[in-house]
Motif scaffolding. Structure first.
Motif, PDB file in Angstrom:
ATOM      1  N   ASP A 238      49.263 -32.286  -3.624  1.00  0.00           N
ATOM      2  CA  ASP A 238      50.631 -31.858  -3.915  1.00  0.00           C
ATOM      3  C   ASP A 238      50.691 -30.533  -4.679  1.00  0.00           C
ATOM      4  N   LYS A 239      49.529 -29.893  -4.812  1.00  0.00           N
ATOM      5  CA  LYS A 239      49.429 -28.644  -5.580  1.00  0.00           C
ATOM      6  C   LYS A 239      49.894 -28.869  -7.019  1.00  0.00           C
ATOM      7  N   GLY A 240      50.223 -27.793  -7.726  1.00  0.00           N
ATOM      8  CA  GLY A 240      50.648 -27.946  -9.109  1.00  0.00           C
ATOM      9  C   GLY A 240      49.547 -28.477 -10.008  1.00  0.00           C
ATOM     10  N   ILE A 241      48.296 -28.014  -9.780  1.00  0.00           N
ATOM     11  CA  ILE A 241      47.186 -28.462 -10.615  1.00  0.00           C
ATOM     12  C   ILE A 241      46.380 -27.265 -11.126  1.00  0.00           C
ATOM     13  N   VAL A 242      45.734 -27.490 -12.268  1.00  0.00           N
ATOM     14  CA  VAL A 242      44.762 -26.550 -12.817  1.00  0.00           C
ATOM     15  C   VAL A 242      43.447 -27.317 -12.870  1.00  0.00           C
ATOM     16  N   MET A 243      42.423 -26.776 -12.219  1.00  0.00           N
ATOM     17  CA  MET A 243      41.138 -27.462 -12.162  1.00  0.00           C
ATOM     18  C   MET A 243      40.036 -26.504 -12.595  1.00  0.00           C
ATOM     19  N   ASP A 244      39.141 -26.977 -13.463  1.00  0.00           N
ATOM     20  CA  ASP A 244      38.030 -26.124 -13.874  1.00  0.00           C
ATOM     21  C   ASP A 244      36.703 -26.797 -13.567  1.00  0.00           C
ATOM     22  N   GLY A 245      35.678 -25.963 -13.363  1.00  0.00           N
ATOM     23  CA  GLY A 245      34.351 -26.483 -13.053  1.00  0.00           C
ATOM     24  C   GLY A 245      33.383 -25.374 -12.707  1.00  0.00           C
ATOM     25  N   ARG A 246      32.505 -25.644 -11.731  1.00  0.00           N
ATOM     26  CA  ARG A 246      31.493 -24.664 -11.316  1.00  0.00           C
ATOM     27  C   ARG A 246      31.754 -24.121  -9.909  1.00  0.00           C
ATOM     28  N   ASP A 247      32.413 -24.933  -9.065  1.00  0.00           N
ATOM     29  CA  ASP A 247      32.574 -24.540  -7.663  1.00  0.00           C
ATOM     30  C   ASP A 247      33.977 -24.811  -7.148  1.00  0.00           C
ATOM     31  N   VAL A 248      34.953 -24.783  -8.043  1.00  0.00           N
ATOM     32  CA  VAL A 248      36.321 -25.112  -7.638  1.00  0.00           C
ATOM     33  C   VAL A 248      36.882 -24.068  -6.678  1.00  0.00           C
ATOM     34  N   GLY A 249      36.690 -22.788  -7.014  1.00  0.00           N
ATOM     35  CA  GLY A 249      37.235 -21.720  -6.177  1.00  0.00           C
ATOM     36  C   GLY A 249      36.408 -21.405  -4.949  1.00  0.00           C
ATOM     37  N   THR A 250      35.177 -21.913  -4.906  1.00  0.00           N
ATOM     38  CA  THR A 250      34.311 -21.625  -3.762  1.00  0.00           C
ATOM     39  C   THR A 250      34.165 -22.795  -2.802  1.00  0.00           C
TER      40      THR A 250
END
Length: 231
Positions: free
Chosen positions: A128-140
């Motif tokens: 549903d979008k509207g999320i913030v996610m952090d980690g090592r490979d979230v954007g890749t």
């Protein structure tokens, strides 16, 4: 007109304060925060609790068989203004931040069947979008089409001191700066050289070096980038 909702992916090195900035940003803009690093820590804790380690050797087959039974979630505590990590419904936020878990989480995170299971859970959070996610490979790997990608980095010694301050705040007075720095450098190497979804900067990610930035400065920087996309 209603503001469009997006996915914000924050990747980077360990102890850069990614989780803190992601939590603050999510709270500020009314998004859901997902800590992917905590998810791998929860799997690591499960493996420790279920005696899957012999010294530094992990019984991977035992963990593979257990994966369908490992569910990681998050519960928001309004009085604290933050979420805690749940492992099969149990709050394990304190347990997953120990040095024992820190020392075993990178090997766990390199295992393909672990990553496959966690990525599937992570992607379900973003439907549903509207999320913030952090980690090592979230954007890749997790959200390669995220509308806003941030890659966070900082000087290793600065990161080690930040991590030590966290440990001290939780009552551990025995862990040394040298131990934390060694652990951090080992994790950086493993994260960057693993075969499955290594830590790397996405081509379209914005770089944030926060070695000498205050938390308010980081927050202002992030809000500015967020507003430039949604407005």
């Amino acid at each position: 007109m209603q503001q469009k909702r997006i996915i914000i992916a924050i990747d980077g090195h360990s102890s850069c304060g990614k989780s803190t900035m992601a939590k603050d940003l999510a709270k500020e803009i009314g998004y859901i925060y997902v800590d992917t690093g905590a998810m791998y820590r929860a799997v690591t804790l499960y493996s420790i609790q279920n005696k899957m380690w012999q010294g530094s050797a992990l019984d991977e087959e035992a963990l593979r068989c257990a994966m369908p039974n490992i569910k990681v979630g998050f519960k928001y505590y309004p009085e604290e203004g933050r979420s805690h990590t749940l492992l099969n419904g149990q709050d394990v936020e304190k347990e997953i931040r120990t040095m024992e878990v820190s020392g075993k989480v990178s090997p766990i995170a390199t295992i393909p069947f672990v990553r496959e299971a966690m990525v599937a859970q992570q992607q379900s959070f973003g439907l549903d979008k509207g999320i913030v996610m952090d980690g090592r490979d979230v954007g890749t790997t997790v959200f390669p089409n995220a509308e806003l990608k941030i890659f966070v980095t900082a000087d290793p010694k600065v990161r080690a001191q930040r991590r030590l301050d966290e440990i001290r705040a939780k009552g551990d007075s025995t862990t040394t700066f040298e131990e934390v720095l060694k652990n951090l450098n080992e994790r950086d190497y493993i994260d960057s050289h693993r075969e499955i979804s290594p830590l790397r900067q996405a081509e379209d990610a914005l770089v944030l070096d926060n070695s000498h930035m205050s938390i308010p400065e980081q927050k202002a920087w992030l809000i500015d980038r967020f507003n430039s996309i949604v407005k």
